[in-house]
Design a protein around this motif. Structure first.
Motif, short mmCIF file in Angstrom:
data_model
loop_
_atom_site.label_atom_id
_atom_site.label_comp_id
_atom_site.label_asym_id
_atom_site.label_seq_id
_atom_site.Cartn_x
_atom_site.Cartn_y
_atom_site.Cartn_z
N TYR A 1 0.41 -1.45 -0.09
CA TYR A 1 0.10 -0.08 -0.31
C TYR A 1 0.36 1.41 -0.42
CZ TYR A 1 -3.02 3.94 1.63
OH TYR A 1 -3.94 4.69 1.59
N CYS B 1 2.37 2.04 -3.27
CA CYS B 1 1.16 2.44 -4.37
C CYS B 1 0.25 3.58 -3.85
CB CYS B 1 1.09 1.01 -4.67
SG CYS B 1 2.02 -0.20 -4.81
N ASN B 2 0.51 3.88 -2.91
CA ASN B 2 -0.79 4.98 -2.52
C ASN B 2 -0.57 5.84 -3.50
OD1 ASN B 2 -1.15 7.57 -0.65
ND2 ASN B 2 -2.19 5.98 -0.45
N LYS C 1 -2.93 4.52 -6.71
CA LYS C 1 -4.34 4.74 -6.24
C LYS C 1 -4.62 6.63 -6.54
CE LYS C 1 -5.27 5.20 -2.34
NZ LYS C 1 -6.70 6.44 -2.19
N ASP C 2 -3.62 7.12 -5.47
CA ASP C 2 -4.54 9.04 -5.90
C ASP C 2 -3.71 9.08 -7.45
OD1 ASP C 2 -4.53 8.32 -3.23
OD2 ASP C 2 -2.63 9.50 -2.75
N ARG D 1 -0.17 -5.15 -6.43
CA ARG D 1 -0.66 -3.74 -5.08
C ARG D 1 -1.29 -2.42 -6.32
NH1 ARG D 1 -4.85 -1.80 -2.73
NH2 ARG D 1 -4.61 -0.03 -2.50
N GLN E 1 -4.81 -3.33 -8.14
CA GLN E 1 -6.02 -3.07 -7.40
C GLN E 1 -5.84 -2.15 -6.90
OE1 GLN E 1 -7.36 -5.19 -6.12
NE2 GLN E 1 -8.98 -3.76 -4.68
N ALA E 2 -4.90 -1.01 -7.01
CA ALA E 2 -4.71 0.70 -6.77
C ALA E 2 -5.37 1.28 -8.12
CB ALA E 2 -3.03 1.06 -6.56
N GLU E 3 -4.58 0.74 -9.38
CA GLU E 3 -5.71 1.17 -10.73
C GLU E 3 -7.41 0.78 -10.68
OE1 GLU E 3 -5.10 0.69 -15.75
OE2 GLU E 3 -4.25 -0.95 -13.63
N GLU F 1 -8.98 1.29 -7.97
CA GLU F 1 -9.54 2.06 -6.94
C GLU F 1 -9.31 2.89 -7.64
OE1 GLU F 1 -6.98 1.80 -3.75
OE2 GLU F 1 -8.13 -0.77 -2.86
N ARG F 2 -8.11 3.39 -8.16
CA ARG F 2 -8.33 4.25 -8.78
C ARG F 2 -9.10 5.01 -9.93
NH1 ARG F 2 -3.70 5.18 -12.10
NH2 ARG F 2 -4.94 4.70 -14.41
#
Length: 244
Positions: A111, A114-115, A118-119, A201, A204-206, A208-209
């Motif tokens: 996390y 890769c934060n 996600k942002d 991750r 997953q971050a993509e 969520e974005r």
């Protein structure tokens, strides 16, 4: 094992990537670790906050608070000087939570790296130019930073006469400790495992974005044009922290 989050005052982009910011954060961590040792697992930044993962050995149980305090103090003084500002740099003391399982530790490791994905700042964790231990964990890149010894700088009179920078410039190195569950793995195996965690991750971050409506990432070129005194346009959504 603990996970600490440090937030900038007013959510400003005071940790925006730059050579000076990265050097200050790296040197600050190294100096705080030398004075109050903890076992540092990772450190990553976003535009306006930073995340640290660390463990405490039996003789380090009282080091967590002074380690975090010294690090925050060094960074606040140096970056306030860099930006020509005064007053608080951090919004509060570090927010620290205990990591209660090996699985949670690996989740937080991915996390943190890769934060920024996600942002919607960059496409891949490796594209982020801000301070991060991601490259060190994935490739074994050494973490060495120079800093100005301000006490020595004043003693040498560098504030009013020309002094060779080598006389008051020092170097510090950061040694990362593998997660407790990784200690039996070789360096190569640790790096492979970390890269796999980051790849998973990132996917997953993509998702969520995109779910948040962020289709196009900013990219480093646009980020470098932003002011460190800007802040996110979207309001932060707050919710109670889980008890466990």
């Amino acid at each position: 094992m603990y996970h600490a989050t440090l937030n900038c005052i007013d959510r400003m982009f005071l940790l925006k990537p730059s050579p000076e910011v990265n050097r200050t954060l790296g040197a600050g961590l190294g100096r705080a670790l030398d004075r109050h040792p903890v076992m540092l697992h990772s450190a990553t930044t976003n535009m306006n906050h930073m995340e640290l993962m660390f463990s405490l050995a039996g003789d380090q149980l009282h080091n967590a608070s002074p380690f975090l305090q010294l690090f925050q103090s060094i960074v606040a003084k140096e970056l306030n000087r860099h930006y020509g500002r005064e007053g608080h740099f951090w919004s509060s003391r570090a927010k620290v939570e205990e990591i209660i399982s090996d699985k949670r530790a690996e989740t937080l490791l991915g996390y943190g790296a890769c934060n920024v994905v996600k942002d919607g700042l960059v496409e891949k964790a490796a594209h982020w130019k801000g301070f991060s231990t991601t490259e060190a964990l994935s490739k074994g890149t050494p973490l060495e930073f120079e800093y100005i010894d301000r006490t020595l700088w004043w003693k040498l009179g560098a504030d009013h006469r020309e002094v060779d920078p080598s006389e008051y410039t020092k170097k510090v190195c950061i040694e990362l400790t593998p997660l407790p569950s990784w200690k039996a793995l070789s360096k190569s195996a640790q790096q492979t495992r970390f890269r796999r965690i980051v790849r998973d991750r990132e996917k997953q971050a993509e998702k969520e974005r995109l779910a948040e409506g962020i289709v196009k990432v900013k990219g480093m070129a646009q980020i470098e044009r932003e002011s460190p005194f800007d802040k996110p346009q979207r309001r932060r959504e707050k919710s109670p922290q889980p008890l466990c």
